[in-house]
Design a protein around this motif. Structure first.
Motif, mmCIF file in Angstrom:
data_model
loop_
_atom_site.group_PDB
_atom_site.id
_atom_site.type_symbol
_atom_site.label_atom_id
_atom_site.label_comp_id
_atom_site.label_asym_id
_atom_site.label_seq_id
_atom_site.Cartn_x
_atom_site.Cartn_y
_atom_site.Cartn_z
ATOM 1 N N ALA A 1 0.826 -1.204 0.000
ATOM 2 C CA ALA A 1 0.000 0.000 0.000
ATOM 3 C C ALA A 1 0.864 1.259 0.000
ATOM 4 O O ALA A 1 0.582 2.230 -0.718
ATOM 5 C CB ALA A 1 -0.926 -0.010 1.210
ATOM 6 N N SER A 2 1.933 1.242 0.804
ATOM 7 C CA SER A 2 2.833 2.396 0.856
ATOM 8 C C SER A 2 3.549 2.600 -0.474
ATOM 9 O O SER A 2 3.693 3.729 -0.953
ATOM 10 C CB SER A 2 3.854 2.200 1.980
ATOM 11 O OG SER A 2 4.792 3.256 2.009
ATOM 12 N N ALA A 3 4.003 1.483 -1.088
ATOM 13 C CA ALA A 3 4.705 1.583 -2.370
ATOM 14 C C ALA A 3 3.784 2.122 -3.459
ATOM 15 O O ALA A 3 4.184 2.960 -4.267
ATOM 16 C CB ALA A 3 5.252 0.213 -2.763
ATOM 17 N N LEU A 4 2.538 1.651 -3.477
ATOM 18 C CA LEU A 4 1.602 2.118 -4.500
ATOM 19 C C LEU A 4 1.270 3.591 -4.297
ATOM 20 O O LEU A 4 1.162 4.351 -5.267
ATOM 21 C CB LEU A 4 0.332 1.271 -4.461
ATOM 22 C CG LEU A 4 -0.670 1.506 -5.601
ATOM 23 C CD1 LEU A 4 -0.008 1.314 -6.961
ATOM 24 C CD2 LEU A 4 -1.862 0.574 -5.470
ATOM 25 N N GLN A 5 1.149 4.031 -3.045
ATOM 26 C CA GLN A 5 0.920 5.443 -2.776
ATOM 27 C C GLN A 5 2.130 6.276 -3.193
ATOM 28 O O GLN A 5 1.990 7.377 -3.741
ATOM 29 C CB GLN A 5 0.628 5.661 -1.283
ATOM 30 C CG GLN A 5 0.289 7.099 -0.912
ATOM 31 C CD GLN A 5 -0.915 7.620 -1.664
ATOM 32 O OE1 GLN A 5 -1.923 6.935 -1.776
ATOM 33 N NE2 GLN A 5 -0.818 8.832 -2.186
ATOM 34 N N GLY A 6 3.332 5.731 -2.951
ATOM 35 C CA GLY A 6 4.532 6.428 -3.397
ATOM 36 C C GLY A 6 4.583 6.548 -4.898
ATOM 37 O O GLY A 6 4.963 7.599 -5.443
ATOM 38 N N LEU A 7 4.178 5.494 -5.598
ATOM 39 C CA LEU A 7 4.174 5.528 -7.060
ATOM 40 C C LEU A 7 3.169 6.555 -7.569
ATOM 41 O O LEU A 7 3.442 7.295 -8.518
ATOM 42 C CB LEU A 7 3.846 4.134 -7.598
ATOM 43 C CG LEU A 7 3.985 3.901 -9.098
ATOM 44 C CD1 LEU A 7 5.362 4.302 -9.601
ATOM 45 C CD2 LEU A 7 3.707 2.437 -9.427
ATOM 46 N N ARG A 8 1.996 6.608 -6.935
ATOM 47 C CA ARG A 8 1.011 7.620 -7.322
ATOM 48 C C ARG A 8 1.573 9.024 -7.114
ATOM 49 O O ARG A 8 1.399 9.915 -7.965
ATOM 50 C CB ARG A 8 -0.272 7.450 -6.506
ATOM 51 C CG ARG A 8 -1.391 8.409 -6.933
ATOM 52 C CD ARG A 8 -2.581 8.349 -5.994
ATOM 53 N NE ARG A 8 -3.691 9.144 -6.497
ATOM 54 C CZ ARG A 8 -3.792 10.455 -6.347
ATOM 55 N NH1 ARG A 8 -2.850 11.121 -5.696
ATOM 56 N NH2 ARG A 8 -4.838 11.111 -6.844
ATOM 57 N N SER A 9 2.249 9.248 -5.986
ATOM 58 C CA SER A 9 2.831 10.564 -5.712
ATOM 59 C C SER A 9 3.891 10.926 -6.756
ATOM 60 O O SER A 9 3.988 12.080 -7.178
ATOM 61 C CB SER A 9 3.454 10.589 -4.315
ATOM 62 O OG SER A 9 2.474 10.404 -3.318
ATOM 63 N N PHE A 10 4.669 9.935 -7.165
ATOM 64 C CA PHE A 10 5.711 10.182 -8.164
ATOM 65 C C PHE A 10 5.095 10.570 -9.511
ATOM 66 O O PHE A 10 5.580 11.485 -10.185
ATOM 67 C CB PHE A 10 6.587 8.930 -8.307
ATOM 68 C CG PHE A 10 7.873 9.169 -9.048
ATOM 69 C CD1 PHE A 10 8.751 10.159 -8.649
ATOM 70 C CD2 PHE A 10 8.209 8.396 -10.155
ATOM 71 C CE1 PHE A 10 9.943 10.378 -9.328
ATOM 72 C CE2 PHE A 10 9.387 8.608 -10.844
ATOM 73 C CZ PHE A 10 10.264 9.593 -10.426
ATOM 74 N N ILE A 11 4.006 9.892 -9.903
ATOM 75 C CA ILE A 11 3.307 10.256 -11.133
ATOM 76 C C ILE A 11 2.726 11.659 -11.005
ATOM 77 O O ILE A 11 2.810 12.478 -11.931
ATOM 78 C CB ILE A 11 2.179 9.247 -11.442
ATOM 79 C CG1 ILE A 11 2.729 7.826 -11.582
ATOM 80 C CG2 ILE A 11 1.418 9.657 -12.701
ATOM 81 C CD1 ILE A 11 3.619 7.612 -12.766
ATOM 82 N N ARG A 12 2.124 11.959 -9.847
ATOM 83 C CA ARG A 12 1.542 13.287 -9.639
ATOM 84 C C ARG A 12 2.601 14.385 -9.727
ATOM 85 O O ARG A 12 2.397 15.408 -10.400
ATOM 86 C CB ARG A 12 0.872 13.339 -8.263
ATOM 87 C CG ARG A 12 0.203 14.687 -7.958
ATOM 88 C CD ARG A 12 -0.104 14.813 -6.477
ATOM 89 N NE ARG A 12 1.111 14.846 -5.677
ATOM 90 C CZ ARG A 12 1.257 14.233 -4.496
ATOM 91 N NH1 ARG A 12 0.261 13.520 -3.997
ATOM 92 N NH2 ARG A 12 2.389 14.336 -3.829
ATOM 93 N N GLU A 13 3.730 14.192 -9.060
ATOM 94 C CA GLU A 13 4.783 15.205 -9.088
ATOM 95 C C GLU A 13 5.333 15.387 -10.505
ATOM 96 O O GLU A 13 5.642 16.498 -10.924
ATOM 97 C CB GLU A 13 5.912 14.815 -8.134
ATOM 98 C CG GLU A 13 5.521 14.762 -6.682
ATOM 99 C CD GLU A 13 5.186 16.125 -6.100
ATOM 100 O OE1 GLU A 13 6.104 16.953 -5.965
ATOM 101 O OE2 GLU A 13 3.992 16.362 -5.791
ATOM 102 N N SER A 14 5.434 14.293 -11.257
ATOM 103 C CA SER A 14 5.908 14.383 -12.637
ATOM 104 C C SER A 14 4.909 15.142 -13.502
ATOM 105 O O SER A 14 5.291 15.959 -14.356
ATOM 106 C CB SER A 14 6.136 12.973 -13.208
ATOM 107 O OG SER A 14 7.145 12.296 -12.484
#
Length: 354
Positions: free
Chosen positions: A98-111
């Motif tokens: 869950a933490s990794a998927l949230q991190g991936l979402r944040s990375f896409i958002r920041e990009s």
């Protein structure tokens, strides 16, 4: 029953992934070759054993690409999808996942925000509507075969404005590559990567992918075969991979702390086309333009593609507006700063705007 791909879809996929049409035929099928492999492409979907021939073709293509035939089938039936995969060698607990998927979402958002708003150390809170719409359009696909991780599917036809899905896919790749290289070099140039659209949250987001045990992880990128506006396939079959060694999570967190303390500064120049203007009379936020092209610091090897440029006076700003109206490029030089989290190039009177 799954509908079989068409002959044209098969031909486009083979051509776009490096297969060569030899011009030879065997029992009405064209012979295509890649290295030492050959496949038979039926001349028509009307042949009696078409499903069997397609299955045989897909088995050979999947062997060449090192992935299941079902993934190849999905890719050729959806040629306008960029696929971003993140995998780890070790298992993930449900909390880590869950933490990794949230991190991936944040990375896409920041990009996505870097594409639409230019590079920032920190973006203002919230998610602008275009970014939220893009995130809502990203599909979660099957994970890597026999490995823990995630696949994200971005249909490049999904949004033709700013930020476009393809631009965001490329920004994700560039940001991941810049951070992997920087962490691999001991974090010597964290200040430079910010020009490439790497925010503080990008560092934090990727650190979450490493998990509590700071495991190694890897990105892979498989590009859409077709992009709106182009009549030919654009992918070449290669999968781009970017790896983060074990311990990278701590390196990313260290870089985040360092970047938050030092900010971005130093002389730089920029050249490109203006694609955004901003002026608020009566406030301190005046005479800015968004420049897309190249940003080159005087010291450091990293170069960015976009930046907000702030001009010293109304006259200089109006010169830039005239060049914007005429679709003329702009060249400036000045000092980098990270005002209110946004990275800007502050132009003085000697830096001009030509």
């Amino acid at each position: 029953m799954t509908e079989e791909p068409s002959v044209d879809q098969l031909a486009d996929y083979l051509r776009g992934t490096g297969w060569i049409d030899t011009g030879l035929m065997w029992r009405g099928a064209g012979i295509w070759a890649l290295d030492s492999l050959e496949v038979l492409l039926p001349g028509s979907s009307g042949v009696e054993d078409f499903p069997q021939r397609v299955s045989e073709l897909l088995r050979t293509v999947s062997r060449a690409e090192g992935r299941p035939a079902d993934e190849v089938r999905r890719a050729l039936r959806h040629p306008a999808v960029d696929e971003i995969t993140v995998r780890r060698d070790s298992t993930l607990t449900i909390s880590e996942g869950a933490s990794a998927l949230q991190g991936l979402r944040s990375f896409i958002r920041e990009s996505a925000r870097a594409v639409s708003e230019g590079p920032h150390l920190r973006f203002p809170k919230g998610e602008p509507r275009p970014v939220r719409d893009l995130l809502d359009a990203v599909d979660l696909g099957p994970g890597p075969q026999d490995l823990p991780g995630f696949s994200l599917l971005l249909d490049v036809r999904g949004h033709l404005g700013r930020p476009s899905h393809r631009a965001v896919s490329l920004q994700v790749r560039d940001a991941a590559r810049a951070l992997a290289e920087t962490v691999g070099n001991g974090g010597a140039s964290f200040e430079d990567v910010a020009l490439q659209g790497v925010s503080l949250e990008c560092c934090s987001a990727l650190a979450r992918l490493a998990g509590e045990d700071d495991e190694a992880f890897e990105f892979s990128f498989r590009w859409a075969m077709r992009v709106p506006g182009l009549d030919r396939p654009v992918a070449d079959g290669r999968v781009e991979k970017i790896g983060f060694a074990a311990g990278s999570g701590e390196g990313l967190r260290t870089g985040m702390r360092r970047l938050s303390r030092s900010g971005v500064s130093g002389p730089a120049r920029a050249a490109g086309m203006v694609d955004g203007l901003h002026d608020e009379p009566g406030s301190d936020d005046r005479w800015r333009a968004r420049l897309s092209g190249e940003v080159a610091p005087a010291h450091g090897a990293r170069r960015g593609r976009t930046i907000w440029v702030r001009f010293p006076d109304q006259a200089t700003y109006e010169r830039v507006v005239r060049r914007y109206d005429r679709s003329r490029p702009v060249r400036v030089r000045g000092e980098l700063t990270s005002r209110d989290g946004r990275i800007e190039l502050m132009v003085d009177n000697s830096g001009g705007a030509s």
